[in-house]
Every structure is written in structure tokens, then in C-alpha cells.
Design an enzyme around this catalytic site. Sequence first.
Site, short mmCIF file in Angstrom:
data_model
loop_
_atom_site.label_atom_id
_atom_site.label_comp_id
_atom_site.label_asym_id
_atom_site.label_seq_id
_atom_site.Cartn_x
_atom_site.Cartn_y
_atom_site.Cartn_z
N HIS A 268 60.48 62.15 65.43
CA HIS A 268 59.74 60.88 65.26
C HIS A 268 60.59 59.74 65.81
CE1 HIS A 268 56.93 58.04 63.73
NE2 HIS A 268 57.21 58.07 62.45
N HIS A 307 53.26 64.38 72.36
CA HIS A 307 52.75 63.46 71.33
C HIS A 307 51.56 64.12 70.64
CE1 HIS A 307 51.41 59.80 69.35
NE2 HIS A 307 52.63 59.33 69.62
N ASP A 363 59.47 57.06 73.36
CA ASP A 363 60.93 57.20 73.18
C ASP A 363 61.67 57.61 74.44
OD1 ASP A 363 59.82 58.28 70.14
OD2 ASP A 363 61.29 56.67 70.30
C1 SDX Z 1 56.99 59.19 67.99
O1 SDX Z 1 52.70 59.97 65.74
C2 SDX Z 1 53.10 58.90 66.33
O2 SDX Z 1 52.33 58.01 66.61
C3 SDX Z 1 54.60 58.84 66.58
C4 SDX Z 1 55.07 57.68 67.44
C5 SDX Z 1 54.89 56.33 66.76
O3 SDX Z 1 54.81 55.33 67.46
O4 SDX Z 1 54.95 56.30 65.49
O5 SDX Z 1 54.37 57.67 68.68
C6 SDX Z 1 56.56 57.79 67.73
O6 SDX Z 1 57.37 59.86 67.07
C7 SDX Z 1 56.86 59.72 69.38
C8 SDX Z 1 57.27 61.23 69.47
C9 SDX Z 1 58.78 61.30 69.59
N1 SDX Z 1 59.24 62.71 69.44
C10 SDX Z 1 59.76 63.37 70.47
O7 SDX Z 1 59.86 62.92 71.62
C11 SDX Z 1 60.29 64.75 70.09
C12 SDX Z 1 59.78 65.78 71.10
N2 SDX Z 1 58.36 65.96 70.92
C13 SDX Z 1 57.90 67.03 70.09
O8 SDX Z 1 58.68 67.26 68.97
C14 SDX Z 1 56.39 67.01 69.87
O9 SDX Z 1 55.82 66.77 71.08
C15 SDX Z 1 55.81 66.06 68.85
C16 SDX Z 1 56.46 66.19 67.52
C17 SDX Z 1 55.93 64.64 69.32
C18 SDX Z 1 54.33 66.39 68.71
O10 SDX Z 1 54.28 67.68 68.23
P1 SDX Z 1 52.87 68.39 67.87
O11 SDX Z 1 51.72 67.48 68.12
O12 SDX Z 1 53.00 68.98 66.50
O13 SDX Z 1 52.76 69.51 68.95
P2 SDX Z 1 53.38 70.94 68.82
O14 SDX Z 1 54.77 70.83 68.22
O15 SDX Z 1 52.39 71.81 68.14
O16 SDX Z 1 53.56 71.35 70.33
C19 SDX Z 1 52.54 72.01 71.04
C20 SDX Z 1 53.29 72.91 72.02
C21 SDX Z 1 54.30 73.84 71.36
O17 SDX Z 1 54.46 74.95 72.24
P3 SDX Z 1 53.79 76.37 71.86
O18 SDX Z 1 54.25 76.72 70.44
O19 SDX Z 1 52.29 76.12 71.94
O20 SDX Z 1 54.29 77.33 72.91
O21 SDX Z 1 54.09 72.10 72.90
C22 SDX Z 1 55.47 72.41 72.71
C23 SDX Z 1 55.59 73.07 71.36
O22 SDX Z 1 56.74 73.92 71.33
N3 SDX Z 1 56.17 71.14 72.73
C24 SDX Z 1 57.29 70.91 73.40
C25 SDX Z 1 57.58 69.56 73.18
N4 SDX Z 1 56.64 69.02 72.39
C26 SDX Z 1 55.79 70.01 72.10
N5 SDX Z 1 58.07 71.71 74.14
C27 SDX Z 1 59.14 71.14 74.70
N6 SDX Z 1 59.50 69.84 74.55
C28 SDX Z 1 58.74 69.04 73.80
N7 SDX Z 1 59.07 67.75 73.66
#
Ligand code: SDX
Length: 429
Positions: A268, A307, A363
Amino acid sequence: MGKDTLSVTDNRTGQQFEIPIEDGSVRAMEFRQMKVDDDDFGLLTYDPAFTNTASCRSAVTYLDGEKGILRYRGYPIEQLAEKSNYLEVAYLLTHGELPTRAEYVKWEHDITIHTFIHENAKKFMEGFQYDAHPMGMLVSTVGALSTFYPEAKEIYDEEVRQLEIKRLIAKMPTLAAFAYRHSLGQPYVYPDNDLSFSGNLLNMLYKMSEAKYNPDPVLERALDVLFILHADHEQNCSANAMRAVGSSQVDPYSAIAAACAALYGPLHGGANEAVLRMLNEIGDVKEIPGFIKRVKDGEGLLFGFGHRVYKNFDPRALIIKKLAYQVFEVTGRNPLLDIALELERIALEDEYFIERKLYPNVDFYSGIIYQSMGFPVTMFPVLFAIPRTAGWVAMLDDAAQKIARPRQVYIGAEQRDFLSLAKRNSTGG
Ligand code: SDX
């Protein structure tokens, strides 16, 4: 188009139900009437992490993840970032309308006169290790403020609620700056009421022996735009924490401490810090293919990408990327930018990221700007929490909110009788 209802047949009993559809949603409680017999509790909806569950009805922020739309109270983020300032946006979020001139002047005055914190809060900070993470300090000290303002517990007193909203927005930068100065072993710098919201933060962070700190106008504006972009984002993880904790009718300082704790996580608000650590770990553009391979092999995340809502692009990332170049005019180009740009280029062409709809989020570039402005990476989530305070307090008064108490799908053991220790064998049970 037909009626705004859902026709449901429970095939276990043949019963049929008509469920009203309101604003694109159905009430989960409507499924509780679906039972197989009178002892049946009724159907639950199961949705871990609320991937498809609305926890409230809100008029504050609107997102469209497919179209990359973000609006605060109906105003597009692009217009606010270009034409407004953070304090005006904080007023918009918390009041629902842009302020008139008179309203803005009073709002700015009220925030400015609440930037000081009780001297005892400084002593509280002295208890931290010199190298304590400033976000850990912020989580603790904002919660501690609840002990300085016990009247904040009167959450249904409108006058008290408005005062606490102003105090929180005003004092978060001071707590953040004091945490930063503590980590450097430098004396605290008190607020300068002559400066803007963002200029004063730069003053409290960077003023040394000069009589008057004069913030660089380009950096002051860049920080303010970053604060506008981070001010709210509807029901994100930390907003959910704020609402869940606040639903117990605790004071807003304690609820904000919970929201800060949620924001601290690397998935996050801690992602901007994780992005910088990731870019430093990659170290050189030629290391990018190997890093991408490790991510695709499931050995880590591409921080700053992906996201829950945005599945095409995060509109904030586009604005921040442009802002970076304005900051570099003053600070000099951050060499990590070249790694970030190449990382983005490669990822956006790679099927792994395309099929998962992973694009740069807010981010990905913000940390590069913060680092160029001289902030240590540990301050990045703190710089997220400061502006997000306005979004967190924007929904303090939600008439439909009751104490948040989710149900569960129980998959544990059926009833069983206690076994004395003598009768239990070595493998337990
Ligand atoms: C913020 O919600 C908001 O509005 C948040 C925010 C705000 O203003 O408040 O926008 C701020 O938190 C932005 C996000 C910052 N976080 C990151 O940059 C961390 C990296 N991102 C991931 O952790 C992820 O993308 C999330 C947490 C942001 C979203 O995760 P989801 O929606 O639960 O998606 P998921 O984990 O189910 O991913 C779907 C697939 C998975 O692969 P499979 O299991 O299907 O094979 O995508 C992959 C995940 O492993 N994946 C990633 C990835 N993000 C998702 N793989 C590699 N790198 C990534 N960053």
C-alpha cells in the site's frame, strides 16, 4: 432494459427471490433469506479482501479503473493538480464543495493556527531509537495525540469533529517533520505560519541556522501537487482501516493511527519506499531483464506496478511522471529515473504484465521525486500519510455506518469433547 431486480432461484429448495438492484449493487443481507430449513442461518456472501464488495455509499471520490478516471467530489484529478492547492482540495474533500474566497481564507487560517503540537509530544518522540522508522513514529505519535485531546471522543459533536479534522490535517506535517529531525539528531523546527502548507513542511524538515527558511517555489509546488494526488482514493486499504476502527466510535486520532499502520505496508503506501529499494537493487539498466525474469518466476513483485482498481493506467502516475522533470530542473536528474523508465518500457511490452493488467501506479515515480528532493526512503510513506489524512477524515460522518463486524465461513472442527492431558497421545488431539 428490464426491471432493476435480480431473479434468484435457490436450486436447493426451488424457492425464487427477487432482489432489488440499487446503484449497480445488491444488498448482501438479501441472501440471508435463502435457507434450506428453519435452522439454516441463511446464505452469506464470501469475499476475502472485499474484491467485489462495497462497504459504504460515498460521494467523496470516484474511480473508474478501466478508464483511468479519478475525481474528488466530481472534479477531475488532472484539473485539481493543475489549478488547485492541497489545502483547497482538503476543504473540497471534507466539505463537499470548493471553498469561496472567504471560506478558504478562514480554512487556511484555522489549519495554520493548529500546526503546533503539545511539548510533551516531543518528549514522547525522544523515546524512539535515533534510527527509528519515521512511519513507526508517526503511527505511534498520532495515536498518542488522542491523550492530549480527550474531547475528541465526542465524535457526534459537530463542532468538536470539525476542530479535530483541522487539528489532524494541521498536525500531521509537524509530527512527520519532528520524526524526520529526530532521526537525524537535529533540533526540531517549529511551524512558520507565514508559509504555505507545503512550504511550512519543507521549513520544518530542512531549516537549519538561517533566520527564515525560504522554500524553493518549484519544489514547494511539486510537493503540493503530490499532496493533491495522494489526498484520497476511495475505499483503499487504509481508508478501510480508518472506517473499521472508527466504527467502534473511537476518537479520530486512534482511527488515524490505524489508517497510518495500514498505509505503512509495502503493498500500500509503503510501496513508494519499496520502489526505491527495488530500483537501487536493480542498480543498472542492464540488470533489468534478470530482475523481470525473477518477478515472472514468482520470486518477488515489481513494486509500483499493479492496482486493485486501475487496470489500464493510474492517472496519478501520468501526472507524477511529468512532475518529475520539473523537479529535476531544480534538483538535477535522478539517475534512478533511467532505470525506472526502462523498467516501465520493458514491463509494458511483456505479456506477463499485460495479461495481469499491471501498469505503473501512484507509487512508481513518486519515490524518485521524493529522493531527488532530499527525502530518505523511510520518509516516503510518511509523505503519503500527510495528505491522505484529508481523505481519511472526509467520511467521518456516515449515518449508515454501524460497528464493522464481518461474518465468516467456518471450516473448523465440529463439536468434540475435551481430552485430559493423560489421555492425549504425543501427536496431540
Ligand atoms: C496503493 O487501493 C488503492 O487505492 C491504493 C492506492 C491509494 O491511493 O490508496 O492507490 C495506493 O497502495 C497503490 C499500490 C501500491 N502497491 C504496490 O505497488 C505493490 C505492488 N503491487 C501489488 O502488490 C498489487 O498489484 C496490488 C496489491 C497493488 C494489487 O493487488 P491485487 O489487486 O490483490 O492483485 P493480485 O495480488 O491478485 O494480483 C493479480 C496477479 C497475481 O498474479 P497471479 O497469482 O494471477 O499469477 O498479478 C500479480 C499477482 O502475483 N501481481 C504482480 C504485481 N501485482 C500483482 N506481479 C508482479 N508485480 C506486481 N507488482
